[in-house]
Design an enzyme around this catalytic site. Structure first.
Site, PDB file in Angstrom:
ATOM      1  CE1 TYR A 260      -8.962  -4.961 -40.773  1.00  0.00           C
ATOM      2  CE2 TYR A 260      -7.997  -4.664 -42.568  1.00  0.00           C
ATOM      3  CZ  TYR A 260      -8.178  -4.731 -41.388  1.00  0.00           C
ATOM      4  OH  TYR A 260      -7.144  -6.119 -41.304  1.00  0.00           O
TER       5      TYR A 260
ATOM      6  CE  LYS B 173     -12.739  -5.470 -24.878  1.00  0.00           C
ATOM      7  NZ  LYS B 173     -12.786  -6.230 -23.451  1.00  0.00           N
TER       8      LYS B 173
ATOM      9  CG  ASP C 100     -11.548  -9.786 -24.580  1.00  0.00           C
ATOM     10  OD1 ASP C 100     -12.656  -9.663 -24.509  1.00  0.00           O
ATOM     11  OD2 ASP C 100     -11.295  -8.610 -22.468  1.00  0.00           O
TER      12      ASP C 100
ATOM     13  CG  ASP D 201      -5.919  -8.613 -39.297  1.00  0.00           C
ATOM     14  OD1 ASP D 201      -5.607  -9.575 -40.582  1.00  0.00           O
ATOM     15  OD2 ASP D 201      -5.197  -7.342 -38.602  1.00  0.00           O
TER      16      ASP D 201
HETATM   17  C1  LIG Z   1     -14.317  -5.492 -19.089  1.00  0.00           C
HETATM   18  C2  LIG Z   1     -13.639  -4.957 -20.186  1.00  0.00           C
HETATM   19  C3  LIG Z   1     -14.207  -3.801 -20.349  1.00  0.00           C
HETATM   20  C4  LIG Z   1     -11.986  -4.637 -20.165  1.00  0.00           C
HETATM   21  C5  LIG Z   1     -11.314  -4.003 -21.268  1.00  0.00           C
HETATM   22  O1  LIG Z   1     -11.380  -4.569 -21.941  1.00  0.00           O
HETATM   23  O2  LIG Z   1     -10.515  -2.995 -21.050  1.00  0.00           O
HETATM   24  C6  LIG Z   1     -11.339  -5.932 -19.266  1.00  0.00           C
HETATM   25  O3  LIG Z   1     -11.382  -6.306 -20.931  1.00  0.00           O
HETATM   26  C7  LIG Z   1     -10.305  -5.985 -19.747  1.00  0.00           C
HETATM   27  O4  LIG Z   1      -9.336  -6.204 -20.180  1.00  0.00           O
HETATM   28  O5  LIG Z   1      -9.592  -5.581 -18.163  1.00  0.00           O
HETATM   29  C1  LIG Z   2      -2.486  -6.377 -45.478  1.00  0.00           C
HETATM   30  C2  LIG Z   2      -2.942  -5.870 -44.693  1.00  0.00           C
HETATM   31  C3  LIG Z   2      -4.161  -5.083 -44.698  1.00  0.00           C
HETATM   32  C4  LIG Z   2      -4.295  -7.192 -43.954  1.00  0.00           C
HETATM   33  C5  LIG Z   2      -5.751  -6.976 -43.405  1.00  0.00           C
HETATM   34  O1  LIG Z   2      -5.508  -6.181 -42.653  1.00  0.00           O
HETATM   35  O2  LIG Z   2      -7.093  -7.671 -44.062  1.00  0.00           O
HETATM   36  C6  LIG Z   2      -3.667  -8.239 -43.798  1.00  0.00           C
HETATM   37  O3  LIG Z   2      -3.538  -8.487 -42.945  1.00  0.00           O
HETATM   38  C7  LIG Z   2      -4.245 -10.054 -44.032  1.00  0.00           C
HETATM   39  O4  LIG Z   2      -5.147 -10.482 -42.945  1.00  0.00           O
HETATM   40  O5  LIG Z   2      -4.881 -10.199 -44.992  1.00  0.00           O
END
Ligand SMILES: CC(C)[C@H](C(=O)O)[C@@H](O)C(=O)O
Ligand SMILES: CC(C)[C@H](C(=O)O)[C@@H](O)C(=O)O
Lengths: 327, 327
Positions: A120, A167, A199, A223
């Site tokens: 952001y 991450k 993730d 977010d």
């Molecule tokens: C281990 C990590 C780097 C990997 C990624 O972020 O791509 C895993 O989360 C995936 O999605 O295979």
């Molecule tokens: C509208 C957008 C910029 C905003 C953000 O990403 O923060 C919204 O998704 C939120 O979470 O309030």
């Protein structure tokens, strides 16, 4: 002391839920004075800036601001407004209410989202015909400031500690720094922490949301994960949020303008009224805030209900019921 | 023609599920030759590079690579391996199977995740005592390449089109470019598209996953959203994935090393066997791939089942049942 509250209805159902919340606030024994300000698509359509300088100025100086929603111009309105109140944390509680259908009713999580930087902070460039870049910014100071708040948050509420989502296995320098700074502040404050990759957390939230209470995250992670949690508790209709700065705050429902139902007088005002309760608490009116929450819970449980919750009531009906419950 | 397959078991249950998948592949009437290569924490612990140059070299030259999982060193292993096969797309299907418990059994989505850039391009700097940055990279060329693949994917399968998920309202230049490039290619190919913000999609997936079929995303968005979808279909245990490049591919289960059950011989081999099916299809052995999928479905439905699915069977029992179903 009178509290100066700026209210910005914005677009769509913002025009309906903000007056509802003001009606609820007016029944309380709290000295609030309201100033209405303009922002959003309708201002831009009339040839203005979606966030007029005057509105920015009002929010930057008010004791608190209550915001509805903005349409296409949302990012141009809400991001500068968050900055106007110097908000360093976006507090997003996600929970269900009795009788409300939810995919994961066990969910009861508060996200403490970093509110100033990450992607952001947004320095973007077109480097060549082929290449565009965005410079994601993470600072020690913003990470520590968020962490101080998180420590206070869990200590005040006698909670066990918090989880840091990040991450850092990929964003080693930036998210690594975020994580280390947050851990460092937590340790200094004797607050317990654990961590999870963002993730993995997205998966865990679907499978075992009850394992998380307070989650501290960088801006974009917060977010996405808080919107996911909104989905797990049944949608955005009931979710409030607070953008807090050192001196003031900006309070807004997590939902948007809901163009499909805007103008029909059937918008659910609960999320905005709950945002107003967060505002009251931030201003120090804890018992008034609690009374508003209780009223929302009572009306959610007993009705009347707006169509999004399977009822047939209007925004006005629900507002009247809230006012009744408070009197 | 013999297909040269490199298999990299890696750490934890990778050591159990890769041999299982090889046993299944060996029952087929396809001429495959297997070369085993090392990678992961155990290599690093023995003083080596978690991804030895020899393993990188083998993957870069094989017809296909089947990878298990890596522990702490996952990012150091899997990201360079994806690059070794010049993989521009990570294909991640998420669906449920009959009789498997799932939060959202209606989910049946394929993520086509950009696999080379975004925050993963990862130029990070510590600019000062306070400030760290990461340069997120989006190129027209990588976005178009992914889009070409997405068009082929939906056209080959007679699907209606795809959804582009992004955060172009905030990352206007980078995600805006991604979105525009993908739309442009889709239009040139007569493929229908729609778009959704990644935060909104996280919510929608919890509430209405049946509304999405094929989702095209930048790298990190695909990482998080596909893990979320994994949660909605019951966890990572059944999810395969394919990292595809122009000439070769790297196939891996979405799950990790599962340290809690590693070494007990009870790991569920389904995700790896399904990844092997994706590998067969990528090599052009469509009917063999389909037979493997059918065998997995039969065994999932009829048993035996490993403990993660509520059964008491071992990896060996399930593998034997798969081999039986194929003979
Ligand atoms: C281990 C990590 C780097 C990997 C990624 O972020 O791509 C895993 O989360 C995936 O999605 O295979
Ligand atoms: C509208 C957008 C910029 C905003 C953000 O990403 O923060 C919204 O998704 C939120 O979470 O309030």
């Amino acid at each position: 002391m009178t509290e100066d509250i700026v209210v910005i209805p914005g677009d769509g159902i913002g025009q309906e839920v903000i007056p509802a919340a003001v009606s609820v606030l007016e029944t309380l024994d709290v000295d609030l004075s309201f100033t209405e300000a303009e922002a959003g698509d309708h201002v831009a359509a009339a040839g203005g800036d979606p966030l007029p300088a005057e509105t920015h100025e009002l929010a930057a100086n008010a004791d608190a601001t209550l915001f509805g929603a903005a349409g296409e111009s949302a990012a141009d309105v809400i991001l500068p407004l968050r900055a106007a109140v110097d908000s360093f944390v976006n507090v997003r509680p996600a929970r269900t209410y009795p009788g409300i259908e939810a995919v994961r009713p066990e969910t009861d999580i508060v996200f403490l989202r970093e509110n100033t930087e990450g992607v952001y902070a947004g320095h973007e460039d077109r480097l060549s015909e082929d290449v565009s870049t965005l410079t994601r910014v993470v600072t020690e100071s913003a990470s520590r400031r968020l962490a101080e708040y998180a420590c206070e948050y869990v200590t005040d509420r006698d909670l066990d500690g918090f989880t840091v989502a990040h991450k850092a296995n990929v964003m080693r320098e930036t998210d690594g720094r975020f994580r280390d700074a947050v851990f460092d502040v937590a340790e200094a404050n004797g607050v317990e922490t654990d961590e999870v990759l963002m993730d993995a957390l997205a998966m865990h939230l679907a499978l075992r949301p009850e394992e998380y209470d307070v989650v501290v995250t960088p801006n974009l992670a917060g977010d996405v994960l808080s919107d996911l949690a909104a989905g797990l508790v049944g949608g955005l209709g009931l979710l409030p949020s607070a953008n807090l700065g050192p001196d003031r705050g900006l309070f807004e429902p997590v939902h948007g303008t809901a163009p499909d139902i805007a103008g029909q007088g059937i918008a659910n005002p609960s999320a905005t009224v709950l945002s107003a309760a967060m505002m009251l608490e931030h201003l120090g009116y804890d018992s008034a805030g609690q009374r508003v929450r209780d009223a929302v819970e009572t009306v959610l449980e007993e009705g009347p209900r707006t169509p999004d919750l399977g009822g047939e009531a209007s925004t006005e009906d629900v507002t009247a019921a809230l006012v009744d419950a408070l009197e």
